[in-house]
Write a protein that holds these residues in place. Structure first.
Motif, PDB file in Angstrom:
ATOM      1  N   LEU A  71      44.943  54.375  47.913  1.00  0.00           N
ATOM      2  CA  LEU A  71      43.716  53.980  48.274  1.00  0.00           C
ATOM      3  C   LEU A  71      42.633  55.608  48.540  1.00  0.00           C
ATOM      4  N   SER A  72      43.414  56.457  48.058  1.00  0.00           N
ATOM      5  CA  SER A  72      42.623  57.872  48.076  1.00  0.00           C
ATOM      6  C   SER A  72      41.322  57.953  47.308  1.00  0.00           C
ATOM      7  N   SER A  73      41.320  57.547  46.258  1.00  0.00           N
ATOM      8  CA  SER A  73      39.844  57.545  45.565  1.00  0.00           C
ATOM      9  C   SER A  73      38.833  56.370  46.171  1.00  0.00           C
ATOM     10  N   THR A  74      39.687  55.241  46.806  1.00  0.00           N
ATOM     11  CA  THR A  74      38.553  54.355  47.413  1.00  0.00           C
ATOM     12  C   THR A  74      37.946  54.870  48.656  1.00  0.00           C
ATOM     13  N   PHE A  75      38.949  55.484  49.308  1.00  0.00           N
ATOM     14  CA  PHE A  75      38.454  56.025  50.602  1.00  0.00           C
ATOM     15  C   PHE A  75      37.300  57.568  50.227  1.00  0.00           C
ATOM     16  N   CYS A 129      37.853  55.644  60.274  1.00  0.00           N
ATOM     17  CA  CYS A 129      39.019  54.783  59.922  1.00  0.00           C
ATOM     18  C   CYS A 129      39.564  55.684  58.633  1.00  0.00           C
ATOM     19  N   GLY A 130      38.780  56.533  58.030  1.00  0.00           N
ATOM     20  CA  GLY A 130      39.503  57.120  56.927  1.00  0.00           C
ATOM     21  C   GLY A 130      40.144  58.238  57.015  1.00  0.00           C
ATOM     22  N   ARG A 131      39.845  58.936  58.313  1.00  0.00           N
ATOM     23  CA  ARG A 131      40.390  60.392  58.675  1.00  0.00           C
ATOM     24  C   ARG A 131      41.847  60.531  58.511  1.00  0.00           C
ATOM     25  N   PRO A 132      42.486  59.643  59.324  1.00  0.00           N
ATOM     26  CA  PRO A 132      44.009  59.661  59.027  1.00  0.00           C
ATOM     27  C   PRO A 132      44.741  59.485  57.885  1.00  0.00           C
ATOM     28  N   TYR A 133      43.956  58.640  56.791  1.00  0.00           N
ATOM     29  CA  TYR A 133      44.497  58.274  55.654  1.00  0.00           C
ATOM     30  C   TYR A 133      45.340  59.485  54.921  1.00  0.00           C
ATOM     31  N   VAL A 134      46.388  59.569  54.543  1.00  0.00           N
ATOM     32  CA  VAL A 134      47.209  60.475  54.078  1.00  0.00           C
ATOM     33  C   VAL A 134      47.144  60.310  52.321  1.00  0.00           C
ATOM     34  N   THR A 135      46.704  61.242  51.654  1.00  0.00           N
ATOM     35  CA  THR A 135      46.031  61.355  50.280  1.00  0.00           C
ATOM     36  C   THR A 135      47.693  61.705  49.467  1.00  0.00           C
ATOM     37  N   THR A 136      48.405  62.737  49.957  1.00  0.00           N
ATOM     38  CA  THR A 136      49.634  63.233  49.331  1.00  0.00           C
ATOM     39  C   THR A 136      50.426  63.505  50.646  1.00  0.00           C
ATOM     40  N   THR A 155      45.295  65.184  54.472  1.00  0.00           N
ATOM     41  CA  THR A 155      44.113  64.257  54.740  1.00  0.00           C
ATOM     42  C   THR A 155      42.834  64.898  54.489  1.00  0.00           C
ATOM     43  N   LEU A 156      41.863  63.950  54.340  1.00  0.00           N
ATOM     44  CA  LEU A 156      40.506  64.524  54.069  1.00  0.00           C
ATOM     45  C   LEU A 156      39.379  64.116  55.499  1.00  0.00           C
ATOM     46  N   THR A 157      38.535  64.970  55.719  1.00  0.00           N
ATOM     47  CA  THR A 157      37.394  65.108  56.660  1.00  0.00           C
ATOM     48  C   THR A 157      36.425  64.120  55.922  1.00  0.00           C
ATOM     49  N   LEU A 158      35.297  63.720  56.648  1.00  0.00           N
ATOM     50  CA  LEU A 158      34.367  62.895  56.154  1.00  0.00           C
ATOM     51  C   LEU A 158      33.371  63.663  55.074  1.00  0.00           C
ATOM     52  N   THR A 159      33.556  64.877  55.099  1.00  0.00           N
ATOM     53  CA  THR A 159      32.886  65.797  54.039  1.00  0.00           C
ATOM     54  C   THR A 159      33.920  66.132  53.129  1.00  0.00           C
ATOM     55  N   LYS A 247      42.288  72.146  66.583  1.00  0.00           N
ATOM     56  CA  LYS A 247      41.955  70.721  65.911  1.00  0.00           C
ATOM     57  C   LYS A 247      43.136  70.394  65.174  1.00  0.00           C
ATOM     58  N   VAL A 248      44.083  69.780  65.882  1.00  0.00           N
ATOM     59  CA  VAL A 248      45.303  69.262  64.938  1.00  0.00           C
ATOM     60  C   VAL A 248      45.183  68.044  64.617  1.00  0.00           C
ATOM     61  N   GLU A 249      45.588  67.575  63.311  1.00  0.00           N
ATOM     62  CA  GLU A 249      45.294  66.229  62.997  1.00  0.00           C
ATOM     63  C   GLU A 249      46.699  65.437  63.817  1.00  0.00           C
ATOM     64  N   ARG A 250      46.488  64.423  64.300  1.00  0.00           N
ATOM     65  CA  ARG A 250      47.570  63.851  65.246  1.00  0.00           C
ATOM     66  C   ARG A 250      47.990  62.356  64.460  1.00  0.00           C
ATOM     67  N   TYR A 251      47.076  61.884  63.967  1.00  0.00           N
ATOM     68  CA  TYR A 251      47.553  60.325  63.321  1.00  0.00           C
ATOM     69  C   TYR A 251      47.367  60.455  61.945  1.00  0.00           C
ATOM     70  N   PHE A 252      48.327  59.554  61.277  1.00  0.00           N
ATOM     71  CA  PHE A 252      48.557  59.479  59.743  1.00  0.00           C
ATOM     72  C   PHE A 252      48.907  58.074  59.543  1.00  0.00           C
ATOM     73  N   ASN A 253      47.893  57.697  58.404  1.00  0.00           N
ATOM     74  CA  ASN A 253      48.052  56.547  57.718  1.00  0.00           C
ATOM     75  C   ASN A 253      48.898  56.638  56.174  1.00  0.00           C
ATOM     76  N   VAL A 254      49.700  55.890  56.232  1.00  0.00           N
ATOM     77  CA  VAL A 254      50.738  56.009  54.965  1.00  0.00           C
ATOM     78  C   VAL A 254      50.896  54.600  54.703  1.00  0.00           C
ATOM     79  N   HIS A 255      51.419  54.162  53.436  1.00  0.00           N
ATOM     80  CA  HIS A 255      51.978  53.086  53.027  1.00  0.00           C
ATOM     81  C   HIS A 255      53.407  53.203  53.020  1.00  0.00           C
ATOM     82  N   GLU A 256      53.994  52.731  54.203  1.00  0.00           N
ATOM     83  CA  GLU A 256      55.591  52.985  54.422  1.00  0.00           C
ATOM     84  C   GLU A 256      56.225  52.113  53.357  1.00  0.00           C
ATOM     85  N   GLU A 257      55.671  51.067  52.649  1.00  0.00           N
ATOM     86  CA  GLU A 257      56.638  50.367  51.861  1.00  0.00           C
ATOM     87  C   GLU A 257      56.708  51.375  50.317  1.00  0.00           C
TER      88      GLU A 257
END
Length: 260
Positions: A71-75, A129-136, A155-159, A247-257
């Protein structure tokens, strides 16, 4: 007071099945792509030291990316649309007071506040919602991680600025209750001393277990653990209390499956 103790185990695919917890919060182990038996022996800054501004050389994980967020391109598009709409609303808001209309000033002010408020809130929600999403996600090989394996997540910031977080010990990753995230860096961890298959850290020793870099390779945040020796019920154990520096990133959103 610690209620449970995490017993260090041999090298496994998953993190240890039991970890230290606080009475107000119960962590569960995370199903990681890989696990490490020992943490990287990096020198962590003490509490009174400022975060280093020097550039840290980062070699990209060319050909070593094990996971790409579907969902990287979607976010990415959602963030672009959200920022664009907020910018457009802010730019056009003053014209509401300029154009001729029978609306009183109070009504015009209400319209401006509603437009800016709605756009601002939606942009903030997209960012949260989108900040923790892991692109790679990729592995850190032992040769580049002081003899052990680790994880590197982008991950990617809002900008849309990349934030590269390197976790030098995956045992510090745990499942989280935060919405739109799967993993978080632990605040507390503990081991029974005589069950550890790693070197016992010294009392008061501090180590960096995760770092966040910007695109240029500058360290912008660290996750630091401070070890403490204790005894309870005739057993010796070592516990680690973690804290953030910068400013360390602490949360990560991955598709574990999709991890394999």
């Amino acid at each position: 007071m610690l209620r449970q103790f995490c017993i260090a185990r041999p090298l496994l695919r998953w993190s240890p099945s039991c970890i230290a917890s606080t009475p107000a919060r119960q962590f569960r182990p995370v199903r990681c792509l890989l696990a490490c038996r020992s943490f990287a022996s990096k020198t962590a800054p003490r509490s009174g030291d400022a975060l280093s501004k020097a550039r840290v050389p980062i070699k990209p994980l060319v050909g070593a990316v094990d996971y790409e967020g579907p969902l990287s391109s979607t976010f990415r598009r959602l963030k672009i649309f959200s920022v664009a709409s907020l910018t457009l609303s802010t730019t056009l808001a003053p014209f509401i007071f300029v154009i001729e209309s029978t609306l009183p000033t109070i009504a015009r002010s209400a319209l401006v506040c509603a437009a800016l408020g709605t756009s601002g809130i939606s942009t903030a929600l997209v960012s949260w919602c989108g900040r923790p999403y892991v692109t790679t996600l990729g592995r850190l090989t032992p040769s580049e991680n002081n003899g052990v394996e680790g994880l590197e997540m982008t991950t990617l910031t809002l900008t849309l600025r990349p934030r590269i977080t390197r976790v030098y010990d995956t045992e510090f990753l745990a499942e989280t209750s935060r919405p739109f995230a799967k993993w978080e860096l632990r605040e507390l961890i503990a081991y029974v001393t005589d069950k550890m298959d790693r070197a016992v850290p010294a009392h008061g020793q501090e180590e960096t277990v995760a770092e966040t870099f910007d695109k240029a390779g500058n360290v912008i945040g660290r996750w630091i653990v401070k070890w403490k020796h204790n005894s309870e019920d005739g057993r010796d154990y070592v516990s680690g209390q973690c804290r953030a520096v910068g400013k360390v990133e602490r949360y990560f959103n991955v598709h574990e499956e999709l991890l394999h």
